[in-house]
Design an enzyme around this catalytic site. Structure first.
Site, short mmCIF file in Angstrom:
data_model
loop_
_atom_site.label_atom_id
_atom_site.label_comp_id
_atom_site.label_asym_id
_atom_site.label_seq_id
_atom_site.Cartn_x
_atom_site.Cartn_y
_atom_site.Cartn_z
N ILE A 154 1.15 -1.57 -0.05
CA ILE A 154 0.14 0.05 0.10
C ILE A 154 0.41 1.26 0.07
CG2 ILE A 154 -1.92 1.60 1.42
CD1 ILE A 154 -2.75 -1.47 2.34
N ASP B 97 10.82 2.39 6.57
CA ASP B 97 10.33 0.74 6.90
C ASP B 97 12.19 -0.08 6.89
OD1 ASP B 97 10.25 -1.82 5.48
OD2 ASP B 97 8.61 -1.91 4.98
N CYS C 260 -4.62 5.02 7.77
CA CYS C 260 -5.49 4.50 7.19
C CYS C 260 -4.79 2.65 7.61
CB CYS C 260 -5.84 5.39 5.73
SG CYS C 260 -6.67 6.50 5.47
N ASP D 82 -8.66 7.27 9.96
CA ASP D 82 -9.57 6.17 9.67
C ASP D 82 -9.50 5.06 10.38
OD1 ASP D 82 -11.81 5.33 7.39
OD2 ASP D 82 -10.20 3.58 7.04
N GLU E 230 -12.00 0.28 18.36
CA GLU E 230 -13.46 0.16 17.43
C GLU E 230 -14.29 0.06 17.51
OE1 GLU E 230 -11.88 0.18 13.67
OE2 GLU E 230 -10.70 1.73 13.83
N HIS F 169 -13.22 3.85 9.46
CA HIS F 169 -12.53 2.94 9.22
C HIS F 169 -13.15 1.85 7.55
CE1 HIS F 169 -9.71 -1.17 10.42
NE2 HIS F 169 -9.98 -0.97 9.15
N LEU F 170 -13.05 3.13 6.48
CA LEU F 170 -13.36 3.51 4.92
C LEU F 170 -12.34 2.79 4.03
CD1 LEU F 170 -16.13 5.75 5.54
CD2 LEU F 170 -16.41 3.58 5.35
N GLY F 171 -11.57 2.78 4.85
CA GLY F 171 -10.14 2.24 3.89
C GLY F 171 -10.45 1.40 2.96
N ALA F 172 -11.10 0.17 2.72
CA ALA F 172 -11.00 -0.96 1.71
C ALA F 172 -12.83 -0.75 1.08
CB ALA F 172 -11.20 -2.03 2.66
#
Length: 527
Positions: free
Chosen positions: A153, A172, A231, A257, A262, A280-283
């Site tokens: 991602i 990273d 996100c 997000d 939650e 939590h709308l990322g997907a």
């Protein structure tokens, strides 16, 4: 042959059930059950397909006596006890790529919303105001975006940001210099990223290492005026500290997000200046929901029907195309592991799995898993390729994989060596005709044998008459010999006898065999 049974316990695209059926599985779609109802039902199923609603707990896994695989339609597996599933021998899969584009696009959308304060401007305009002078945004062109996490991602976000003429830096630990060049980012330390980034987006899983990665201390190090987007996973940011820094103006804006808890019914962030959030709308796009449902069905069916493993979180990947080619090697590997486990007494400290010839070019992880499954069967009757590495780790076993480019006597060879308190013990095997596994060496003695069923391993002095004595003993006790395999180090020295029999050998017969003249070791074996 009985078809594998799969339960879909969360709502997902109906085409998932169709794929299961087309690929040879029976499937039931039963959603919205309580944990108690699922516990009562799950014992009938080989596979469990879920989204985020079903919690796969230890209690459910204990009840899932036939379960072989859990498939999560999506990337997050916070709702699955992976460690416990591994101990039970259950493969846990996710679909890390089905919603990658959707999640990356949501992060970019949140970044733009922050930069131009779109949510608040929209609200006030719809309330009848015309607050044209109340909002002053910033351009993203020319700004520095800091990625925390540059995996699938993160790399998509980087590509979109570069298209927007942003400069991208990334923190990273797993990002190689070559990969950084390939995706067009500059690899930096976390402190460097915090000092330089105008926008920060997070794209990392929640682990012990990443939990609270944007702590109060790290948030204070961030460049004044930074805008932060998450996100990925709740728990990556200290939400209370973020709220304070939004109040002070050190952080110019934040878009979340995901939250640590939650559903987020309350949060210290609610109502803070230039804070926006989504549930939590990322997907949550039509395309992503279809993709992850189809993908999890394909993966689970491949595993249950063909033995292919993809996107597993607790087992090496094994494609459906690889599985038929690797199957005889894995049978050989498991037999060798079982043999050395039954014969090498004492505390095992390490094991090495060597591959040479044709075996050297194969995917080594499944072979190692098969060796460990055979070895660990001495300690657990529920061991398989999934939980064997965990059992080995629990026992402190040092596992080593060695690949040789050299060509040996055999076109393909596997060698398994264990370190014990008495020294190393090694066995080796090959394939005849690329299909039939054969033992070719045992503790330094050349011997050719199939490893299957009930067998008897004997080490004795190489002297005339011994074969007759052991044959007579077994015959007198009603034990029929199937095959007879002999090997020795030197004439008159130490000899090895490996024979297959038609029944398990009773303890009293083992004791009688041990008492025969010249016998040093007698061990019954089972494969």
């Amino acid at each position: 042959m009985t078809k594998p049974k799969v339960l879909i316990s969360d709502k997902m695209d109906p085409n998932a059930a169709r794929i299961f059926e087309e690929r040879g599985c029976d499937v039931d779609v039963i959603t919205g059950e309580t944990p108690e109802q699922l516990i009562a039902r799950i014992g009938d199923y080989d596979g469990l397909a879920i989204r985020s609603s079903t919690k796969v707990t230890a209690a459910i896994l204990d009840a899932a006596t036939n379960l072989k695989v859990v498939g999560r339609a999506g990337i997050g597996v916070d709702n699955v006890d992976i460690s416990y599933a591994s101990g039970k021998g259950v493969v846990v899969m996710n679909t890390p790529f089905g919603n990658s584009i959707t999640t990356a696009e949501h992060a970019i959308a949140m970044m733009f919303a922050l930069a131009r304060q779109i949510p608040e401007a929209n609200t006030r305009t719809q309330q009848g105001e015309w607050p044209k002078n109340a909002f002053m945004g910033v351009e993203v062109t020319g700004k520095t975006l800091g990625l925390i996490g540059a995996g699938n991602i993160g790399s998509i976000v980087a590509a979109r940001a570069l298209g927007l003429k942003m400069k991208v830096v990334a923190f990273d630990p797993f990002l190689t210099p070559d990969r950084a060049v390939e995706i067009g980012v500059e690899k930096v330390t976390l402190d460097e990223l915090l000092a330089r980034a105008d926008f920060i987006t997070l794209h990392t899983p929640l682990t012990d290492e990443t939990r609270n990665i944007l702590s109060a201390e790290n948030l204070a190090k961030a460049k004044p005026g930074v805008r932060i987007v998450n996100c990925a996973r709740g728990g990556l940011i200290d939400e209370a500290a973020l709220a304070e820094l939004l109040e002070s103006g050190h952080i110019a804006g934040a878009a979340l997000d995901v939250f640590e808890s939650e559903p987020a019914k309350e949060s210290p962030l609610f109502g803070k200046p230039n804070f926006i959030c989504t549930p939590h709308l990322g997907a949550s796009t039509t395309e992503a929901q279809v993709n992850v449902a189809l993908q999890v069905a394909e993966q689970m069916a491949d595993y249950l029907v063909n033995g292919g493993v993809s996107n597993a979180l607790n087992m090496p990947s094994l494609s459906a195309e690889e599985a038929p080619k690797l199957r005889p090697y894995m049978k050989l590997a498991e037999s060798l592991g079982s043999l050395v486990g039954q014969l090498a007494h004492g505390n095992l400290t390490q094991i090495s799995i060597e591959r040479e010839g044709s075996a050297a070019d194969l995917n080594g992880k499944p072979i190692t898993g098969a060796v460990l499954a055979g070895l660990m069967r001495q300690y657990s009757d529920t061991v398989n390729m999934v939980n064997a590495p965990y059992l080995a780790k629990e026992r402190g076993l040092d596992v080593r994989e060695i690949r040789h480019d050299r060509e040996g006597v055999y076109h393909t060879l596997l060698r398994v060596t264990v370190g014990t308190e008495q020294g190393d013990r090694s066995v080796a095997g090959t394939l005849f005709g690329s299909e039939a596994p054969r033992l070719v060496e045992i503790f330094g003695v050349g011997i050719e044998a199939e490893l299957e069923g009930n067998m008897l391993y004997i080490v004795n002095e190489d002297a005339p008459g011994f074969i007759g004595r052991i044959g007579t003993l077994l015959g007198e006790n009603g034990i029929n010999i199937g095959t007879f395999h002999l090997g020795r180090r030197d004439a008159g020295g130490e000899a090895v006898l490996l024979l297959s029999v038609d029944m398990p050998i009773p303890a009293d017969v083992v004791a009688k065999a041990s008492a025969l003249e010249g016998v040093k070791v007698v061990t019954p074996l089972a494969f």
